[in-house]
Scaffold this active site. Structure first.
Site, PDB file in Angstrom:
ATOM      1  N   ASP A  91     -30.886  28.755   7.401  1.00 20.83           N
ATOM      2  CA  ASP A  91     -31.948  28.148   8.214  1.00 20.83           C
ATOM      3  C   ASP A  91     -33.022  27.549   7.311  1.00 20.83           C
ATOM      4  OD1 ASP A  91     -33.120  30.457   7.352  1.00 20.83           O
ATOM      5  OD2 ASP A  91     -33.792  31.141   9.313  1.00 20.83           O
ATOM      6  N   SER A  92     -32.833  27.668   5.992  1.00 18.41           N
ATOM      7  CA  SER A  92     -33.652  26.900   5.040  1.00 18.41           C
ATOM      8  C   SER A  92     -33.480  25.410   5.323  1.00 18.41           C
ATOM      9  CB  SER A  92     -33.247  27.225   3.594  1.00 18.41           C
ATOM     10  OG  SER A  92     -31.844  27.159   3.442  1.00 18.41           O
TER      11      SER A  92
ATOM     12  N   ASP B 251     -26.316  30.763   9.738  1.00 19.81           N
ATOM     13  CA  ASP B 251     -27.518  31.604   9.702  1.00 19.81           C
ATOM     14  C   ASP B 251     -28.147  31.629  11.096  1.00 19.81           C
ATOM     15  OD1 ASP B 251     -29.367  33.162   8.440  1.00 19.81           O
ATOM     16  OD2 ASP B 251     -30.269  31.553   7.254  1.00 19.81           O
TER      17      ASP B 251
ATOM     18  N   LYS C  32     -25.053  35.171   9.622  1.00 26.17           N
ATOM     19  CA  LYS C  32     -25.993  35.996   8.833  1.00 26.17           C
ATOM     20  C   LYS C  32     -27.195  36.329   9.717  1.00 26.17           C
ATOM     21  CE  LYS C  32     -28.711  34.311   5.392  1.00 26.17           C
ATOM     22  NZ  LYS C  32     -30.057  34.629   5.890  1.00 26.17           N
TER      23      LYS C  32
ATOM     24  N   GLU D  26     -31.067  38.377   9.633  1.00 27.86           N
ATOM     25  CA  GLU D  26     -32.128  38.981   8.828  1.00 27.86           C
ATOM     26  C   GLU D  26     -32.537  40.336   9.400  1.00 27.86           C
ATOM     27  OE1 GLU D  26     -35.502  36.442   8.220  1.00 27.86           O
ATOM     28  OE2 GLU D  26     -34.314  34.866   7.258  1.00 27.86           O
TER      29      GLU D  26
ATOM     30  N   GLU E  96     -33.057  39.389  -0.967  1.00 27.45           N
ATOM     31  CA  GLU E  96     -33.949  38.294  -1.377  1.00 27.45           C
ATOM     32  C   GLU E  96     -35.265  38.848  -1.910  1.00 27.45           C
ATOM     33  OE1 GLU E  96     -34.387  35.098   1.445  1.00 27.45           O
ATOM     34  OE2 GLU E  96     -35.869  34.078   0.184  1.00 27.45           O
TER      35      GLU E  96
HETATM   36  O1  KIV Z   1     -31.655  30.137   4.730  1.00 27.68           O
HETATM   37  C1  KIV Z   1     -31.303  30.354   3.563  1.00 27.68           C
HETATM   38  O2  KIV Z   1     -31.100  29.455   2.750  1.00 27.68           O
HETATM   39  C2  KIV Z   1     -31.166  31.750   3.153  1.00 27.68           C
HETATM   40  C3  KIV Z   1     -30.917  32.020   1.709  1.00 27.68           C
HETATM   41  C4  KIV Z   1     -32.199  31.986   0.989  1.00 27.68           C
HETATM   42  C5  KIV Z   1     -30.204  33.272   1.499  1.00 27.68           C
HETATM   43  O3  KIV Z   1     -31.260  32.609   3.959  1.00 27.68           O
END
Ligand code: KIV
Length: 308
Positions: free
Chosen positions: A52-53, A91, A120, A122, A190
């Protein structure tokens, strides 16, 4: 059948488990689009995270909090189309997994609509129940503990290394164990001090994938723009292996200069047609286009659409 003739097979979480068991360090990179995913896949990366970056590095938001499920799915589909071998992990964005029902529905969209092979999530202890429900429904889950950007507003807002005090270190260890017990196949760590990341890694039987967590993790993940040298900000934990920002800016300036000077496009970038066919189309003779001839095709000699 030789190795080169064998069809390319999509990796699974079992393959990642095997790499871990064999002591292979596991690389993972983020990707958000088709061409980048294809480059990474062709290079042999085993895991691609559609992080989600995306929100910050590709969509221009100030944080990951504004990223929506629809945006994540749009980019996940592009990444999946660009890959044949890598395990693609979607994510789950902020507030897309607050309840087990919501998590199951959205994880299902990542797998069924997005084409990802895992998701993924969090959070440690607080997310363990959700992870367990997803894993029980057959969704492979990667955990993510330490600095968790989606909770930044609840974590003081400022990006900070996690687990530095005695209590925080213990809490992080409990988070890791809770996510492993919930059935995750790997955990992102992280912004964790390297000694604590090493302890967590040694106490788990699933791989830890570090970002800003030192070299002792079972694998490493980087945001692709940091690796490629794209963007104005480089976090301390990142190492740029290229200067695409500089290369792309130079290419842009060079192309603009060629357009301004009239040297782009040149013969190599231009197509020609048979002059006789054009004469015929315009109702002119070869003499009409001899140097110095008056262009009689302009005006009445240009056939009108209704004459064609
Ligand atoms: O969203 C992302 O890029 C991440 C990484 C920093 C692991 O969660």
């Amino acid at each position: 059948m030789s190795a080169s003739e064998q069809p390319v097979r999509r990796l699974t979480t079992s393959d990642i488990g095997r790499m871990y068991a064999d002591g292979e360090r596991i690389p993972m990179l983020t990707a958000y689009d088709f061409p980048t995913a294809k480059i990474l896949d062709d290079a042999g990366i085993p895991m691609i995270l559609v992080g989600d970056s995306l929100g910050q590095v590709a969509l221009g938001y100030e944080s990951t909090v504004r990223v929506t499920m629809d945006e994540m799915l749009h980019h996940t589909r592009a990444v999946v189309r660009g890959t044949r071998r890598a395990l693609v992990i979607g994510d789950m964005p902020f507030l897309s997994y607050s309840t087990t029902e919501e998590a199951t529905e959205n994880a299902g969209r990542f797998l069924q609509d997005g084409g990802a092979q895992a998701v993924k999530i969090e959070g440690g202890v607080r997310s363990a129940r959700i992870v367990e429900a997803l894993v029980k429904s057959g969704v492979p889950v990667m955990g993510h503990i330490g600095w968790t950007p989606q909770s930044q507003h609840g974590m003081g807002g400022k990006v900070k290394v996690q687990g530095k005090s005695r209590d925080d270190a213990r809490a992080l260890l409990s988070d890791a164990i809770a996510i492993q017990q919930a059935g995750a196949f790997a955990i992102v760590l992280e912004l964790v001090p390297e000694q604590l990341a090493a302890v967590i890694t040694s106490r788990l039987r699933i791989p830890t994938i570090g970002i800003g967590a030192g070299p002792a993790c079972s694998g490493q993940v980087q945001v692709i723009t940091d690796l490629f040298g794209l963007g104005d900000f480089k976090p301390k934990h990142a190492r740029a292996y290229a200067d695409l920002q500089g290369t792309l800016a130079a290419a842009t300036r060079a192309w603009m200069a060629d357009v301004t000077a009239g040297s782009f496009p040149g013969p190599a970038e231009t197509v020609r047609m048979d002059d006789a066919v054009l004469d015929e189309a315009l109702g002119r003779t070869a003499d009409d286009r001899a140097p110095g001839a008056v262009d009689r095709s302009v005006g009445s000699l240009i056939p009108l659409d209704r004459d064609l």
